[in-house]
Design an enzyme around this catalytic site. Structure first.
Site, mmCIF file in Angstrom:
data_model
loop_
_atom_site.group_PDB
_atom_site.id
_atom_site.type_symbol
_atom_site.label_atom_id
_atom_site.label_comp_id
_atom_site.label_asym_id
_atom_site.label_seq_id
_atom_site.Cartn_x
_atom_site.Cartn_y
_atom_site.Cartn_z
ATOM 1 N N MET A 158 0.772 -1.274 -0.145
ATOM 2 C CA MET A 158 -0.029 -0.084 -0.083
ATOM 3 C C MET A 158 1.100 1.262 0.028
ATOM 4 S SD MET A 158 -3.362 -0.868 2.070
ATOM 5 C CE MET A 158 -2.841 -0.720 3.788
ATOM 6 N N HIS A 213 9.316 0.956 3.071
ATOM 7 C CA HIS A 213 10.351 1.197 3.845
ATOM 8 C C HIS A 213 11.153 -0.199 3.765
ATOM 9 C CE1 HIS A 213 7.925 -1.748 6.020
ATOM 10 N NE2 HIS A 213 6.961 -1.027 6.177
ATOM 11 N N HIS A 247 9.490 -3.464 3.059
ATOM 12 C CA HIS A 247 9.312 -3.836 1.760
ATOM 13 C C HIS A 247 10.434 -4.220 0.774
ATOM 14 C CE1 HIS A 247 5.914 -1.010 3.035
ATOM 15 N NE2 HIS A 247 4.950 -2.265 2.567
ATOM 16 N N LYS A 296 5.066 -10.080 9.687
ATOM 17 C CA LYS A 296 4.704 -9.222 10.584
ATOM 18 C C LYS A 296 3.196 -9.352 10.492
ATOM 19 C CE LYS A 296 4.051 -4.855 10.202
ATOM 20 N NZ LYS A 296 2.741 -4.705 10.485
ATOM 21 N N ASP A 297 2.478 -9.262 9.335
ATOM 22 C CA ASP A 297 1.225 -9.472 9.109
ATOM 23 C C ASP A 297 0.818 -10.762 8.942
ATOM 24 O OD1 ASP A 297 0.597 -6.479 8.984
ATOM 25 O OD2 ASP A 297 1.441 -6.682 7.217
ATOM 26 N N GLN A 330 -2.527 -12.057 7.981
ATOM 27 C CA GLN A 330 -2.774 -11.705 6.490
ATOM 28 C C GLN A 330 -2.273 -12.703 5.542
ATOM 29 O OE1 GLN A 330 -2.595 -7.736 4.521
ATOM 30 N NE2 GLN A 330 -0.707 -8.442 4.067
ATOM 31 N N VAL A 381 11.271 -6.980 9.400
ATOM 32 C CA VAL A 381 12.507 -6.156 9.491
ATOM 33 C C VAL A 381 12.231 -5.312 10.735
ATOM 34 C CG1 VAL A 381 14.051 -4.303 8.326
ATOM 35 C CG2 VAL A 381 12.811 -6.383 7.043
ATOM 36 N N SER A 421 4.583 0.935 7.706
ATOM 37 C CA SER A 421 4.063 2.367 7.139
ATOM 38 C C SER A 421 3.274 2.903 8.128
ATOM 39 C CB SER A 421 3.203 2.159 5.831
ATOM 40 O OG SER A 421 3.977 1.278 4.975
ATOM 41 N N ARG A 422 2.680 2.379 8.811
ATOM 42 C CA ARG A 422 1.970 3.084 10.012
ATOM 43 C C ARG A 422 2.771 3.979 11.004
ATOM 44 N NH1 ARG A 422 -3.667 1.227 10.924
ATOM 45 N NH2 ARG A 422 -4.179 0.063 9.150
HETATM 46 O O1 PAF Z 1 -0.143 -5.593 3.603
HETATM 47 C C1 PAF Z 1 -0.612 -4.723 3.054
HETATM 48 O O2 PAF Z 1 0.132 -3.833 2.542
HETATM 49 C C2 PAF Z 1 -1.866 -4.890 2.265
HETATM 50 O O3 PAF Z 1 -2.684 -5.252 3.059
HETATM 51 C C3 PAF Z 1 -1.904 -5.833 1.043
HETATM 52 C C4 PAF Z 1 -1.535 -7.197 1.197
HETATM 53 C C5 PAF Z 1 -0.934 -4.874 -0.038
HETATM 54 C C6 PAF Z 1 -3.275 -5.517 0.453
HETATM 55 O O4 PAF Z 1 -3.680 -4.316 0.298
#
Ligand code: PAF
Length: 286
Positions: free
Chosen positions: A27, A31, A34, A147-148, A151, A174, A184-185
């Site tokens: 999104m 950083h 990514h 981390k997610d 997800q 990381v 990012s938050r």
């Molecule tokens: O982890 C993220 O940045 C988002 O949830 C993703 C996987 C890009 C889906 O929008």
């Protein structure tokens, strides 16, 4: 590296790029976490596609979408330096064309607890956009950070329901110098919030890992150790601290021990709110 925004441009660029293709969905506000995803993808894939799309369907309200950080110029530099070949930065109408109904994708049995319970509809939004990106990019593999934690499991479940056999890779978290997991938050935190987050969230998880390494296996004892650290900091509100089987995400009972997890691995995940910013982090105990 080329940057494209429309589906037509994406299609045209992909036609000229070799397989295997790896997709790193993001999104934006990129950083080093990514960069690690892109760099890992780069090692095996012939083509690395990075997508940047702040997906409105995974947020509870428009205000949260609007305040999500957007740093496209810096993102382009980071993606290029990390080794991306193609950056896809679609608008909302490219992903969800007003003339088409983009059906919501079922996020599956792993989506209802943890983040799913705290953020109803979140994983349906994630599954839908990732599935949509899979349809558009047609990658051979895709990369997500651990981390997610929930997800990546939901996405792996969703990918397994598809016929195109996209391999889902998990890349290690990381951390910054203060041990806070990169997100990012983090950019939305005040200076004080940042300090409060760093002295609670990663510390709580490290205490669990250290106590477990020294022989403590009781879920209740490990939980108490971690919760003490977080509740001592008034500016941090714990949403959940969860011990679950790493594969099924079925929670362990309070009187259980780490070794009771059917898969042999326990996912310890937490969500906390600092400065109104929701942060998540996770570790696994073998
Ligand atoms: O982890 C993220 O940045 C988002 O949830 C993703 C996987 C890009 C889906 O929008």
């Amino acid at each position: 590296m080329r940057t494209v925004t429309t589906r037509a441009e994406l299609e045209q660029s992909l036609a000229q790029l070799p397989r295997p293709i790896a997709l790193v969905p993001t999104m934006g506000a990129l950083h080093a976490g990514h960069a690690a995803l892109i760099d890992t993808a780069r090692r095996t894939a012939a083509t690395v596609v990075v997508s940047i799309f702040v997906n409105p369907r995974q947020f509870a309200n428009a205000a949260d979408v609007a305040r999500y950080p957007r740093t496209l110029e810096g993102d382009e530099q980071l993606a290029k330096a990390a080794g991306a070949d193609l950056l896809f930065t679609p608008t909302v109408d490219e992903i969800y064309p007003p003339s088409e109904t983009v059906a919501t994708i079922e996020p599956g049995p792993l989506a209802s607890r943890l983040e799913g319970a705290s953020r109803p509809g979140h994983f349906a939004g994630v599954a839908t956009v990732v599935s949509r990106l899979f349809d558009l990019v047609r990658p051979d593999e895709a990369y997500f950070g651990v981390k997610d934690a929930q997800q990546v499991r939901v996405v792996a479940w969703m990918a397994a329901q598809r016929s195109d056999r996209i391999t889902i890779h998990r890349v290690a978290t990381v951390r910054d110098r203060d041990d806070l997991a990169l997100s990012s938050r983090n950019q939305m935190l005040s200076a004080n919030g940042r300090v409060a987050a760093a002295k609670t969230i990663p510390v709580a998880l490290s205490l669990i890992a250290e106590a477990y390494a020294s022989g403590v296996t009781s879920v209740a004892t490990l939980r108490t150790l971690a919760e003490r650290v977080i509740t001592a900091e008034p500016s941090v509100t714990l949403d959940y601290l969860d011990f679950a089987d790493s594969a099924s995400l079925v929670p362990l009972a309070e009187d259980a021990h780490v070794g009771d997890a059917a898969s042999g691995e326990v996912l310890v995940s937490l969500a906390a709110v600092v400065d109104g910013v929701r942060l998540i982090d996770a570790i696994t105990l073998p």
